[in-house]
Design an enzyme around this catalytic site. Structure first.
Site, PDB file in Angstrom:
ATOM      1  N   ASP A 183       0.925  -1.154  -0.022  1.00 44.10           N
ATOM      2  CA  ASP A 183      -0.211   0.042  -0.145  1.00 44.10           C
ATOM      3  C   ASP A 183       0.937   1.304  -0.040  1.00 44.10           C
ATOM      4  O   ASP A 183       1.834   1.281   0.703  1.00 44.10           O
ATOM      5  CB  ASP A 183      -0.806   0.016   1.106  1.00 44.10           C
ATOM      6  CG  ASP A 183      -2.060   1.089   1.213  1.00 44.10           C
ATOM      7  OD1 ASP A 183      -3.053   0.818   0.672  1.00 44.10           O
ATOM      8  OD2 ASP A 183      -1.786   2.008   1.623  1.00 44.10           O
ATOM      9  N   ILE A 184       0.556   2.269  -1.009  1.00 43.40           N
ATOM     10  CA  ILE A 184       1.200   3.228  -0.929  1.00 43.40           C
ATOM     11  C   ILE A 184       0.935   4.078   0.278  1.00 43.40           C
ATOM     12  O   ILE A 184      -0.024   4.524   0.599  1.00 43.40           O
ATOM     13  CB  ILE A 184       1.037   4.281  -2.057  1.00 43.40           C
ATOM     14  CG1 ILE A 184       1.081   3.373  -3.472  1.00 43.40           C
ATOM     15  CG2 ILE A 184       1.709   5.597  -2.376  1.00 43.40           C
ATOM     16  CD1 ILE A 184       0.788   4.119  -4.808  1.00 43.40           C
ATOM     17  N   ASN A 191      -2.665  12.957  -2.866  1.00 46.96           N
ATOM     18  CA  ASN A 191      -3.757  13.266  -3.827  1.00 46.96           C
ATOM     19  C   ASN A 191      -4.354  14.881  -3.637  1.00 46.96           C
ATOM     20  O   ASN A 191      -4.314  15.547  -4.306  1.00 46.96           O
ATOM     21  CB  ASN A 191      -4.842  12.426  -3.568  1.00 46.96           C
ATOM     22  CG  ASN A 191      -5.001  11.316  -4.864  1.00 46.96           C
ATOM     23  OD1 ASN A 191      -4.351  11.606  -5.906  1.00 46.96           O
ATOM     24  ND2 ASN A 191      -5.713  10.380  -4.745  1.00 46.96           N
ATOM     25  N   HIS A 196      -5.085  14.467  -8.595  1.00 43.11           N
ATOM     26  CA  HIS A 196      -5.435  12.951  -8.934  1.00 43.11           C
ATOM     27  C   HIS A 196      -4.586  12.758 -10.377  1.00 43.11           C
ATOM     28  O   HIS A 196      -4.012  11.682 -10.318  1.00 43.11           O
ATOM     29  CB  HIS A 196      -6.758  12.987  -9.379  1.00 43.11           C
ATOM     30  CG  HIS A 196      -7.657  12.887  -8.156  1.00 43.11           C
ATOM     31  ND1 HIS A 196      -7.722  12.037  -7.253  1.00 43.11           N
ATOM     32  CD2 HIS A 196      -8.632  14.044  -7.754  1.00 43.11           C
ATOM     33  CE1 HIS A 196      -8.761  12.256  -6.227  1.00 43.11           C
ATOM     34  NE2 HIS A 196      -9.257  13.298  -6.477  1.00 43.11           N
ATOM     35  N   ASP A 200      -2.212   9.606  -9.958  1.00 48.00           N
ATOM     36  CA  ASP A 200      -2.184   8.369 -11.022  1.00 48.00           C
ATOM     37  C   ASP A 200      -0.762   8.177 -11.307  1.00 48.00           C
ATOM     38  O   ASP A 200      -0.283   6.977 -11.522  1.00 48.00           O
ATOM     39  CB  ASP A 200      -3.008   8.946 -12.111  1.00 48.00           C
ATOM     40  CG  ASP A 200      -4.599   8.897 -11.862  1.00 48.00           C
ATOM     41  OD1 ASP A 200      -4.949   8.269 -10.776  1.00 48.00           O
ATOM     42  OD2 ASP A 200      -5.316   9.362 -12.759  1.00 48.00           O
ATOM     43  N   GLU A 226      -4.603   2.421  -4.235  1.00 44.68           N
ATOM     44  CA  GLU A 226      -3.438   2.447  -3.908  1.00 44.68           C
ATOM     45  C   GLU A 226      -2.635   1.035  -3.349  1.00 44.68           C
ATOM     46  O   GLU A 226      -1.610   1.075  -3.152  1.00 44.68           O
ATOM     47  CB  GLU A 226      -2.750   3.770  -3.072  1.00 44.68           C
ATOM     48  CG  GLU A 226      -3.362   3.375  -1.603  1.00 44.68           C
ATOM     49  CD  GLU A 226      -4.402   3.989  -1.210  1.00 44.68           C
ATOM     50  OE1 GLU A 226      -4.753   4.460   0.200  1.00 44.68           O
ATOM     51  OE2 GLU A 226      -5.350   4.110  -2.039  1.00 44.68           O
TER      52      GLU A 226
END
Length: 310
Positions: A183-184, A191, A196, A200, A226
């Site tokens: 997971d980021i 964000n 966004h 991305d 994420e």
């Protein structure tokens, strides 16, 4: 030889060859002269298999004999090249095949003299259409397996393949395999701060770095947002931790340049679990749940670390 309906023989829009029982050519129509550039006078009385040595002589003789015995037409199945006589086609009108794709029908012409007639139909256009449809279908199948943003596999494909890998493992003396859940870190903040589009780009970069660190036999999938999951085949827990650390460190080192001069960095947290038939009740979803729990433990410990499931 004298041909009944000579006008039809030479104006029909397909190839016609008349052979004797030894496969010698007795007639060769105008269509074949045009497409092969071989004149009838130059090929009459020649053995078709001597003239075109790639023709399967045993198969053609067997088919000719069957047609004469049964007094009924028969379709000749062809090899993968799909032609009896190799006739080149234009690469302007056809982009798929170098040779005309043909359907071949053999029928009795004169039972008493043991003559057969071969009809050659040009089926190139239909074969090209079918080929392109097959390619399009394969592309659609591939697209259905991929995450549209990162182009790595999606959750549905992961679920399908993980079951197959578990079954393969159990058929092969329980070969070990492990799951990594990634997971980021602080992705919402990225964000909210940069928008966004930058978010991305962070997700795409993460996916690319994951693919660089795993093997072709492994599977990486985006589970949404994420979060990513990796399945490492033939990989015990300690080796899985090594891979997880390579992924984590490569992401930690990367920098993204935005707005021409602003540089951002980001990190990931990873949970690792090895499938255990007893502990996981023979259900890979339980292994995934354990790697998820390890991931959240990594978050609680300060992020940017790898934690092994207990």
């Amino acid at each position: 030889m004298n041909i009944d309906n000579k006008t039809i023989f030479n104006t029909v829009n397909n190839g016609i060859i008349i052979l004797d029982e030894n496969l010698n050519i007795l007639a060769w129509n105008n269509w074949l002269e045009i497409f092969t550039k071989i004149k009838e006078k130059d090929i009459i009385n020649k053995n078709i298999c001597d003239y075109f040595p790639y023709i399967n002589e045993k198969k053609l003789k067997r088919k000719a004999k069957t047609v004469l015995v049964t007094n009924a037409p028969s379709f000749l199945s062809l090899n993968t090249n799909r032609f009896l006589i190799d006739i080149p086609v234009s690469n302007i009108t056809n982009t798929t095949f170098k040779s005309m794709q043909q359907d071949i029908t053999i029928l009795p012409y004169d039972i008493e003299k043991k003559y057969i007639c071969i009809y050659i139909y040009d089926n190139t256009l239909m074969c090209e259409i079918n080929h392109k449809l097959e390619e399009a279908n394969q592309e659609l199948i591939e697209m259905s397996h991929r995450d549209p943003l990162t182009h790595i596999f999606n959750r549905r494909y992961f679920a399908e393949q993980s079951k197959k890998i578990k079954a393969y493992s159990q058929r092969n003396n329980n070969l070990p395999f492990s799951l990594l859940t990634l997971d980021i870190d602080n992705f919402k903040k990225i964000n909210d701060t940069y928008g966004h589009l930058v978010g991305d780009e962070v997700i795409i970069t993460t996916a690319n770095l994951i693919n660089q660190e795993i093997r072709e036999s492994d599977i990486a999938a985006r589970f949404g947002g994420e979060e990513f999951v990796m399945l490492l085949q033939d990989c015990p827990i300690q080796d899985a931790v090594t891979v997880a650390e390579k992924v984590r460190q490569s992401i930690e080192k990367v920098s993204l340049t935005i707005n021409s001069n602003e540089i951002i960095k980001f990190t990931v947290s990873i949970g690792v679990a090895q499938f255990d038939q007893t502990l996981d009740d023979d259900n890979i979803e339980n292994t995934l749940a354990r790697s998820d729990t390890a991931l959240y433990e990594a978050k609680n410990q300060g992020r940017n670390i790898t934690v092994i499931s207990k």
